[in-house]
Each structure stands twice: as structure tokens, then as C-alpha cells.
Design a protein around this motif. Structure first.
Motif, PDB file in Angstrom:
ATOM      1  N   THR A 199    -157.101 -90.229 -35.164  1.00 47.89           N
ATOM      2  CA  THR A 199    -157.865 -90.649 -36.340  1.00 47.89           C
ATOM      3  C   THR A 199    -158.327 -92.093 -36.255  1.00 47.89           C
ATOM      4  O   THR A 199    -158.861 -92.628 -37.216  1.00 47.89           O
ATOM      5  N   VAL A 247    -160.850 -89.043 -41.629  1.00 45.24           N
ATOM      6  CA  VAL A 247    -159.417 -89.040 -41.344  1.00 45.24           C
ATOM      7  C   VAL A 247    -158.767 -87.844 -42.039  1.00 45.24           C
ATOM      8  O   VAL A 247    -158.007 -87.082 -41.436  1.00 45.24           O
ATOM      9  N   ARG A 262    -156.986 -84.746 -40.107  1.00 46.13           N
ATOM     10  CA  ARG A 262    -155.572 -84.443 -40.356  1.00 46.13           C
ATOM     11  C   ARG A 262    -155.391 -82.989 -40.795  1.00 46.13           C
ATOM     12  O   ARG A 262    -154.465 -82.312 -40.362  1.00 46.13           O
ATOM     13  N   THR A 310    -149.855 -92.201 -32.969  1.00 45.22           N
ATOM     14  CA  THR A 310    -150.497 -92.954 -34.033  1.00 45.22           C
ATOM     15  C   THR A 310    -149.715 -94.240 -34.222  1.00 45.22           C
ATOM     16  O   THR A 310    -148.583 -94.348 -33.789  1.00 45.22           O
ATOM     17  N   GLU A 336    -149.649 -91.492 -41.772  1.00 46.07           N
ATOM     18  CA  GLU A 336    -150.265 -90.381 -41.059  1.00 46.07           C
ATOM     19  C   GLU A 336    -149.190 -89.485 -40.448  1.00 46.07           C
ATOM     20  O   GLU A 336    -149.217 -88.269 -40.587  1.00 46.07           O
TER      21      GLU A 336
END
Lengths: 243, 328
Positions: free
Chosen positions: B158, B166, B170, B186, B191
């Protein structure tokens, strides 16, 4: 084999979308055309019959300069775009990638060379009783073998850098070195002279193919040079993984 | 599905990852969390067969990533951080090329399928050079899904996207994760919490914590970071605050006050306020600030150096004064 073809096909198509390839081919045809015209005109005024060598001789020299511009992007561009990571994590063997790249560049240059066949055809119309076809066949065969070797060397050097300009000059340097490496043999004899003469790219072309002879030794030379360069290219790609 | 044992990778003299060991089961979505340069990309590249490790072993679906690299690559879909695309190809051409490289039967149908999955049908004939960052990310994802891989490895999927994209990516990952094993890296903590079943925290090439997001969340939000600021003389504050019940430890002493970490579940602010005022300091500010990811890393790595071996999960909990909620 299928992977080689997939990669070669993509590469070949990419050349037709690339302005650089058109410019290189365009300049090559332009220079070749001018030289052809001058030769034919000179032959007419001086009362001799030009043969197909007036096409092949300049074409060889032009290919030495044009090939680096065609091959410089082959692997260096993948490096720069990051797509090398994509290819090296796809189920493709390293040698398939290198050979595929070589084949793509080789096929493109074959296309460029195929267009130059127009000149012998025109020449055939101009002179009586036509051109020496044996000379043409051996000349073009030599040209194709030579081009195969040049592209293979280009691919190998292209795997070393991600900067295309660096690749271009390194490739050009390698070609020129191999092209004139046999020159000192005019002054030196012995085994070392023989070795240098054997390594020379031009020696295997001008002394046989160019004058209408096909010698197995020259065939072996060009084919093994191609294989060797592709081998080094593969090793170089493999080394990249270890870095 | 993914087995990693003692994985080590050196770049020249620099050690990128050191003695990394972890496992990922079938159908798990595992987040690989760490600051930049922690060794996430290196680990993922090794798993994808891009480069061999210096030492250690890794296998995917039972195939060794070095010895049986081609078998591994057939089973893995990989999206590197800089989504590698050919700008001079159309989306469709690119996906067809990748499908051909993987020898997929009915390649054209497969391309259409993945285009639908990432909602890019409308741009199939467009050149990749004209796509936005989010769309490129989706094309990269489509490429990785073409062969319906058993394992999907996504490096910072992302990064560089706008909030709407984003959200979309996801959701897509969660959708994919229902059937496949997904490993994503990440450096954004929320996230990892939103998407993953399990989180591996990596720092300086080592795994410093491994936990489910819920437990990680509990641990991380358990302690409160409290900023205390006074006007004028601030010396001696640390000695005054440390004995107060519920104060875990002092994080940082400043010229005009200090930052401290409280124990979970207790609000120590009234107590601190009383103590500070009684000691005749001039209190100007007392507020809780969330622990930033950087601080968590700092904490985890500091705690790590204080123990000799073993999983840090336990030690981190012990150090923080948590009681009995280890999952090791």
C-alpha cells in the motif's frame, strides 16, 4: 524453449515501439543508400561492373556501430525498470532469459538486414548478367553469423550495468577491439600472432565469407563465440543474485 | 506453508538479516512489520527465489527455495515494492506476457479473470505508462495472481497509495487471504492490525516479536506514554515520579519535564499531577500520547538486548510489567 520464445517475442515487439531502434535502422539505411549510390555511379563512369560487395562491405561496418545501440537496452533496461526482479522470480531459468534476450535482439537485426536485400535486387537489375549469387549468399551468411556473435556479446555486456550509455560504450569498445585485434599480426609471426588472428572478428569474415567462400572453421568460430558470450551473460545474471 | 530456519543474508560486510526463523501456515495472512532497512525486502526476495541466503534454509510448500527454486517460483506470486511493469506495454499485453512465462493454459481467460479481480477491465487496453500508482499496484497484484499461487508475497503493497486506494488494496488482500497464504510487509502498524492474522516484527534483521494483532494491540496500547511538562526548574522530577505506583519507567528526561510509560490499565495522571503540584513544581502540561511505532521498536530492541535467548514476546511482556499473558 517456450520461455525463450516468449521473452524473444516481447523483446522483438518492443523494438518496433522504440524510437531509438527506428532511428538506428533509419541512419543505417541512409548511409548504406548513399554509399550504394556513389559506388554504382562511380562504376558507371569508370566502366567497371560493381558486385554485391558494395553493399556488404559498408553494411558490416555499419552493423558494428548499430548493434551496440540495439543491444544496450536488452538486460540493462530490465535492471533499471526493476523488471529483472520479476523475471528472476518467474519460473524462468537464467539461461533462458539470456538466450531469449539474445534471440529478440538477433531477430530484430535480421529484420534490419533483410531489408538491405533490396540493394542486391536493384543491383541485379542494373548489371548484366546479374550479380554473383554465390558471393551474395556467402556474404549474407557471414553477416548473419557475425551479427549473432555481436548481439551475444552485447547481451553479455548489457547484463553488467544498469546504465545504458555505459553499456553502449563498453559494447562498442569490445567490438572495435575484437575487430582490429588481428592487425598487429601483419608485423608479428609465431603462435601469438596466430592466436590474435584467430580471435579477430573481421579476419573470419573478410578472408572467406566476403570473397565467396564458406569455411567450416569460421562457422565454428562465430557459433562458439556466440555460445561463449551467452554463457558469460548467464553467469553474470546468476552473479547478480549473489550480490 | 512457509518454513524459514536460521536465515542469514550478508551484503558484503553488512548483515541484512540474521538467523531469522519463522513459519507461516496455510491460509494465514502474516504481516511482516518493521522500519525501513530492517530486512523485510531481503527476506521476501530470498523466499521468492530472487537471491540465495548466505546461511540458513527456507522452503515454500515443501520445496527448498535454493535447491528447487523453479518449483517454488511456480507456486509463489510476488509483488516487489517497486511494482515492476513495462511502461511501453498495455495492461493486457503485460499480463499475457506474464501468463505465457508461466505456461498457463487458457492464458487469455486467466488474464481476463485477474483483471476482473482487481477491477481493471476498463483499462486493459491502456498503456501502463499512463496508469496511476494505485492502478499500477493493482496490475502488479494481478500479475502475481495469474497462476493462482499457493503463496502470495507482497512487499509494501500500500506504499504510495491514496487513502481510498489503500482501503481498496487492503480489502483485496483480505479477500485473497481467505483462500491463500499471504505474507505482506509494511511499516504501518494499523495496516498489519487490520489485515493480518499474525504479525512478525523485525528490526535490524532479527525478529523481535511475534504475535496476533489483538495481543500485539493489547500490549502496545496497554502502556500509555505520558508527557509531563513544567515551567521553570525541572530537576529532580524523575526521582519524584518513579516511585509512583503505575509508572513503568521514564522514557525521556527533558529540560522542561519528562516522558514516561505507564502500566497498562491504570491512569496515573491524577496521581502524578498531585505529586508534582505538592512538590511545588509548576505544572503546565500533562497528557497521554500514543506510543509511536518507532518507540515500540526502540522498546522491543532495547528489551531484546537485555535477554540472551528466546522469543522476545515473553521478555517484552515481563519488562513491561504485564502479567501472565504470554502466548509462547
Amino acid at each position: 524453449m517456450r520461455n525463450i520464445w516468449t521473452i524473444a517475442k516481447r523483446e522483438y515487439k518492443t523494438f518496433f515501439a522504440s524510437p531509438a531502434a527506428y532511428v538506428v535502422a533509419g541512419i543505417l539505411y541512409l548511409i548504406l543508400g548513399v554509399i550504394f549510390y556513389i559506388n554504382v555511379a562511380a562504376a558507371m563512369t569508370q566502366q567497371y561492373v560493381p558486385d554485391v560487395q558494395v553493399v556488404i562491405s559498408p553494411l558490416v561496418t555499419l552493423l558494428i556501430f548499430a548493434t551496440p545501440a540495439i543491444t544496450m537496452r536488452l538486460l540493462a533496461e530490465e535492471q533499471r525498470l526493476g523488471t529483472m526482479e520479476l523475471l528472476l522470480t518467474a519460473p524462468v531459468r537464467d539461461w533462458e532469459l539470456v538466450v531469449g534476450k539474445w534471440l529478440g535482439g538477433f531477430l530484430f537485426l535480421l529484420t534490419v538486414i533483410a531489408v538491405t536485400l533490396l540493394y542486391p535486387v536493384v543491383l541485379n537489375q542494373l548489371i548484366d548478367p546479374g550479380i554473383d549469387q554465390g558471393l551474395m549468399v556467402s556474404g549474407y551468411l557471414g553477416l548473419i553469423l557475425l551479427t549473432g556473435s555481436l548481439v551475444a556479446i552485447g547481451v553479455a555486456i548489457s547484463s553488467l550495468f544498469s546504465n545504458q550509455i555505459a553499456v553502449f560504450f563498453a559494447t562498442m569498445g569490445a567490438f572495435l577491439l575484437l575487430w582490429i585485434i588481428g592487425m598487429p599480426t601483419q608485423l608479428m609471426g609465431g603462435t601469438s600472432g596466430e592466436v590474435l588472428r584467430y580471435l579477430d572478428l573481421s579476419e573470419h569474415f573478410y578472408s572467406t565469407f566476403y570473397i565467396g567462400m564458406i569455411d567450416l572453421r569460421d562457422l565454428v568460430y562465430y557459433l562458439s563465440l556466440t555460445a561463449l558470450a551467452l554463457f558469460f551473460g548467464t553467469v553474470s545474471v546468476e552473479m547478480r543474485r549473489w550480490r | 506453508m512457509i518454513q524459514v530456519e536460521g536465515l542469514t543474508k550478508d551484503y558484503g560486510a553488512r548483515r541484512a538479516i540474521e538467523d531469522l526463523s519463522f513459519q507461516v501456515g496455510r491460509g494465514e495472512i502474516v504481516g511482516f512489520l518493521g522500519p525501513n532497512g530492517a530486512g523485510k525486502t531481503t527476506t521476501m526476495r530470498i523466499l521468492c527465489g530472487y537471491m540465495p541466503p548466505t546461511a540458513g534454509k527456507a522452503s515454500i510448500a515443501g520445496f527448498d527455495v535454493i535447491e528447487q527454486s523453479l518449483e517454488v517460483r511456480k507456486r509463489v506470486g510476488y509483488v516487489p515494492e517497486t511494482v515492476p511493469l513495462y511502461p511501453d506495454m498495455t495492461v493486457w499485453e503485460y499480463l499475457k506476457f506474464m501468463a505465457d512465462l508461466r505456461h498457463l493454459p487458457d492464458a487469455e481467460d486467466k488474464v481476463d479473470d485477474v483483471l476482473e479481480l482487481v477491477h481493471m477491465e476498463a483499462r486493459a487496453e491502456g498503456y501502463i505508462s499512463n496508469l496511476s500508482k494505485g492502478m499500477r499496484q493493482r496490475v502488479g497484484l494481478a500479475q502475481a495472481l495469474l497462476h493462482q499461487p499457493e503463496v502470495l508475497i507482497l512487499d509494501e503493497p500500500t506504499i504510495g497509495l491514496d487513502p481510498a486506494q489503500v482501503f481498496e488494496v487492503r480489502n483485496l488482500i483480505r479477500e485473497i487471504g481467505r483462500e491463500r497464504t499471504v505474507m505482506l510487509s509494511t511499516h504501518i502498524l494499523p495496516e498489519a492490525q487490520q489485515v493480518c492474522n499474525r504479525v512478525l516484527i523485525i528490526n535490524k534483521g532479527r525478529i523481535v516479536a511475534e504475535d496476533s494483532p489483538e495481543q500485539l494491540q493489547a500490549r502496545l496500547s496497554g502502556g500509555m506514554r505520558i508527557a509531563l511538562r513544567v515551567a521553570g526548574e525541572a530537576s529532580g522530577l524523575a526521582e519524584l515520579i518513579t516511585p509512583i505506583k503505575g509508572v513503568n519507567h521514564i522514557l525521556e528526561v527533558r529540560q522542561d519535564g519528562l516522558d514516561l510509560l505507564s502500566d497498562p490499565g491504570v491512569d496515573v495522571r491524577p496521581e502524578i499531577a498531585r505529586a508534582v503540584v505538592n512538590a511545588r513544581y509548576e505544572l503546565v502540561e500533562l497528557k497521554s500520547i500514543g506510543l509511536s511505532l518507532e518507540e515500540i521498536f526502540l522498546q522491543l530492541t532495547r528489551e531484546e538486548s537485555s535477554i540472551e535467548t528466546g522469543l522476545v514476546t515473553e521478555s517484552a511482556l515481563a519488562d513491561n510489567g504485564h502479567e501472565g499473558e504470554t502466548n509462547a
